[in-house]
Write an enzyme that holds these catalytic residues in place. Sequence first.
Site, PDB file in Angstrom:
ATOM      1  N   SER A 153      10.372  15.201 -21.879  1.00 25.34           N
ATOM      2  CA  SER A 153       9.031  15.758 -22.388  1.00 25.34           C
ATOM      3  C   SER A 153       8.141  14.634 -22.660  1.00 25.34           C
ATOM      4  O   SER A 153       8.351  13.447 -23.043  1.00 25.34           O
ATOM      5  CB  SER A 153       9.460  16.373 -23.490  1.00 25.34           C
ATOM      6  OG  SER A 153       8.148  16.931 -24.405  1.00 25.34           O
ATOM      7  N   TYR A 166      13.823  16.127 -31.878  1.00 26.97           N
ATOM      8  CA  TYR A 166      13.212  16.282 -30.351  1.00 26.97           C
ATOM      9  C   TYR A 166      12.571  15.179 -29.876  1.00 26.97           C
ATOM     10  O   TYR A 166      12.971  14.567 -28.653  1.00 26.97           O
ATOM     11  CB  TYR A 166      12.625  17.415 -30.392  1.00 26.97           C
ATOM     12  CG  TYR A 166      12.080  17.989 -28.872  1.00 26.97           C
ATOM     13  CD1 TYR A 166      12.949  18.625 -28.212  1.00 26.97           C
ATOM     14  CD2 TYR A 166      10.823  17.787 -28.481  1.00 26.97           C
ATOM     15  CE1 TYR A 166      12.678  19.030 -26.885  1.00 26.97           C
ATOM     16  CE2 TYR A 166      10.457  18.255 -27.210  1.00 26.97           C
ATOM     17  CZ  TYR A 166      11.488  18.989 -26.331  1.00 26.97           C
ATOM     18  OH  TYR A 166      11.192  19.195 -25.040  1.00 26.97           O
TER      19      TYR A 166
END
Length: 286
Positions: A153, A166
């Site tokens: 990501s 995350y």
Amino acid sequence: MLTARRERADRRLAHTREALADKVIAVTGGARGIGFETASRLHDAGARVAIGDIDSDAVGKAAADLGIEGLVLDVTDSSSFGAFLDEVENRVGPVDVLVNNAGIMPVGGFLDYSEALIRRTVEIDLVGVMLGSQAAARRMVERGAGQVVNVASIAGRLPNPGLTVYNGAKAGVIEFSEALDAELAPRGVRVSAVLPTFTETGLIDGLQTNALVTTVEPGEVADAVVRIIARPRVRAVAPASMGWVGVNTILPHGLKRRLRAMTKTDTIFLHPDREARAEYDARIGR
């Protein structure tokens, strides 16, 4: 000029179909979102595809919809991963490409995270990628060829309040992928990372995005995965316009703070709409 562009596009499409034809490709987290779209596009391009997912009902339906094999997989369990790859080999053939796509994205203040959610996020988003990469690459090295594609990501390059765990897990995936590619490329196995921006899936439910926060449809990320399989390289960003995130790590911290304030990414992930996000939160908590 239009004709020339069309011809180049046709040549790229032909190359992609040729590169993917009859490759056996396994996709984790394939029951929905990016994983489902990736499996669909790979299947359409002529690959032989199998998907794995922890949700037995969802993976069965997704596989039936696509006309491919679907299996239950817990990416945090090495024995489950081994059994998954064994069964894909039995049903479809030796895996040429593994796409490690499974992941979750909790949001909110770090001090409010439970230990269980912290561990679950790291185990799925980072440890699961490592376990899958190891299980698949051991088989690929024996054959002298193969590829692992890890869906990371841009959050691994753009740390923001409310995304701490995350951010950390995805940053780990990016660096792990590059290091493993350097280690295994001489043995015929490539390792790639795809860095999507925030994608229109359950991951961003309840988040107040704005015009300055780029989002994409799952299909655009899937297309990036297809391209990196057809033309292996260490890293790709989706969309390509987000390629600038690579320099974020060297920007002055003061400038980063100003950019967060301008894009409101200093608060977006800290204060989600919990009601709108309830279904996703419940699913990743199970």
